[in-house]
Design an enzyme around this catalytic site. Structure first.
Site, short mmCIF file in Angstrom:
data_model
loop_
_atom_site.label_atom_id
_atom_site.label_comp_id
_atom_site.label_asym_id
_atom_site.label_seq_id
_atom_site.Cartn_x
_atom_site.Cartn_y
_atom_site.Cartn_z
N HIS A 142 0.32 -6.50 -6.27
CA HIS A 142 1.38 -6.01 -5.40
C HIS A 142 1.26 -4.49 -5.28
CE1 HIS A 142 5.36 -4.93 -3.95
NE2 HIS A 142 5.45 -6.17 -3.50
N GLU B 76 0.88 -7.37 3.08
CA GLU B 76 2.09 -6.56 2.96
C GLU B 76 1.79 -5.10 3.28
OE1 GLU B 76 5.34 -8.43 0.38
OE2 GLU B 76 4.14 -7.14 -0.87
#
Ligand code: PGA
Length: 259
Positions: free
Chosen positions: A97, A167
């Site tokens: 992430h 993302e």
């Protein structure tokens, strides 16, 4: 091959503060999930709350984590292994992430964690995304390098358990209204590009095995549009996955989109 259901992954990040709050969100998510026909849900809480999820055999809510280490056990203070997650009923692991990459996680580390998670039988959700966009298209090169670097060593036999979460950093926590979200057509364009890169890495026959999610300010308001027009298999949802009112609405709107 049967079309897989939409996948909505809730990334709780370092929230909520108490087990009681965590239980409330899990309960509300499970209640909404009971009525879903085309959607599966993954909750990725902080480690202390993982065992509160208690996935059911035929349930639609699965448990996941926000990171794993690449070793199985040993002298690695503070780390948690994929095997421990699997044995604690966790099925999914978010890896790489951007908030972890900001703390120093490199593509090489992400690749090690991804391989370890897949070998332990987890589904790996590998995050990639550019920090900004430019008119010259440099971000496409950046994405290509990041994706390839994060997947070094991944074996084809694991590709059905590999998920890529796109993302873009500039879209994370940036505004949850429909007018502020990334346009579905832009999500679609990048999804096609990621598939092209995946085809270069693994061969084009394998691309359909790999699911692609979009994440970044996904909300009850924009989720259905992104699933409907973004060409993605699901969504990675941060803030809204903790919202007792909005997350059920988000799940409902995703479920209304035909597979
Ligand atoms: P957000 O977070 O939905 O709150 O933008 C997404 C993420 O960082 O995974």
């Amino acid at each position: 091959m049967q079309k897989k259901k939409h996948l909505v992954v809730g990334n709780w990040k370092m929230n909520p503060l108490s087990p009681d709050e965590a239980k409330r969100i899990i309960r509300s998510t499970k209640k909404e999930a009971k009525g879903l026909k085309r959607t599966e849900v993954v909750i990725c809480p902080p480690y202390p709350f993982l065992s509160l999820i208690k996935p059911e055999k035929k349930g639609k809510v699965f448990a996941g984590v926000q990171d794993v280490f690449w070793q199985t056990s040993g002298t690695f203070t503070g780390e948690v292994s994929p095997e421990m997650i699997r044995q604690s009923d966790g099925k999914f692991a978010i890896i790489g992430h951007s908030e972890r990459r900001k703390l120093g996680e490199t593509d090489a580390i992400v690749a090690k964690k991804t391989n370890a998670a897949l070998s332990a039988g987890l589904t790996a959700i590998v995050c990639v995304g550019e920090s900004s966009r430019d008119n010259t298209g440099d971000y496409l090169e950046y994405l290509k390098k990041q994706l390839a670097g994060s997947l070094v060593g991944v074996k084809k036999r694991f590709l059905t358990e590999l998920i890529i979460a796109y993302e873009p950093l500039w879209a994370i926590s940036s505004g949850y209204a429909l007018s502020q979200a990334m346009k579905p057509s832009d999500v679609h364009e990048t999804t096609l590009y990621l598939k092209k890169i995946l085809a270069e890495i693994f061969g084009k026959d394998w691309v359909s095995s790999i699911r692609i999610l979009y994440g970044g300010s996904v909300s009850a308001e924009n989720a259905g549009f992104i699933i409907g027009g973004g060409g993605v298999d699901g969504l990675l949802v941060g803030r809204e996955s903790l919202d007792l009112k909005n997350f059920p609405l988000l799940l409902k709107s995703v479920d209304a989109v035909p597979l």
